[in-house]
Design a protein around this motif. Structure first.
Motif: not given
Length: 208
Positions: A80-89, A100-103, A126-127
């Protein structure tokens, strides 16, 4: 390596394509601007080695777009490479098999690090997205710093199961378990299985 980047912002797609080629000159960078276009591109270009997916582009309808792709291409690595950075999501996506996830707001150094690790098969988050385990357990909030999948693996780890047996129990590949263990060790500050179990018990993440 063939990578599809699905995002509705053309300038962001171009910029990410530049970074991908910096990391590997042999990368074949594909693009799509919405979910239907991404599905069409996957069908046309299959096999694809990696999908970089925006959660907010047209057609996604929340997480439904992710699940639609996952159902059609269960073996496709998706990050996921997104502006959504909600931890639950993000937890939900990781538990559902996201790589993984990259903001989107990541700096170039973080972006390069995230892409590099995902491209070599690691699970990257991300940590800063999740609180460190020690802080989380010290707070009055009892939310686990681990994803539910990591908690499942941790429980089986504490029972002494080898990776192959854990993979069989959870219905995933042994390689997937190894990637989850790398992230689990990182979150617990452990170097091996024994330390991970010991630290988890210390933090109250294991009942026994």
């Amino acid at each position: 390596m063939k990578i599809l980047h699905a995002d509705d912002h053309s300038m962001f797609r171009e910029g990410l394509g530049f970074f991908l080629r910096l990391l590997d000159a042999q990368v074949v960078s594909l693009e799509a601007s919405n979910l239907p276009a991404a599905l069409d591109k996957l069908a046309l270009e299959w096999p694809v080695d990696l999908l970089l997916l925006d959660l907010e582009m047209p057609g996604m309808n929340g997480l439904e777009g992710f699940y639609a792709i996952r159902k059609r291409y269960p073996a496709l690595p998706i990050a996921i490479v997104s502006g959504v950075n909600d931890a639950r999501t993000i937890r939900t996506l990781l538990d559902s098999g996201a790589r993984g996830f990259i903001p989107k707001l990541a700096g170039s150094e973080q972006l390069m690090d995230g892409l590099r690790r995902i491209m070599r098969g690691d699970i990257y988050v991300p940590d800063s997205l999740f609180m460190p385990a020690s802080q989380s357990m010290a707070s009055h909030e009892k939310e686990s710093p681990l994803t539910s999948r990591q908690e499942e693996i941790l429980t089986l780890l504490a029972e002494g199961m080898p990776n192959k047996q854990i993979a069989s129990t959870l219905g995933v590949t042994e390689g997937t378990i190894k990637q989850h263990l790398k992230e689990l060790f990182k979150r617990l500050g452990a170097r091996n299985r024994t330390q991970a179990v010991k630290e988890a018990r210390h933090l109250g993440l294991l009942r026994t």
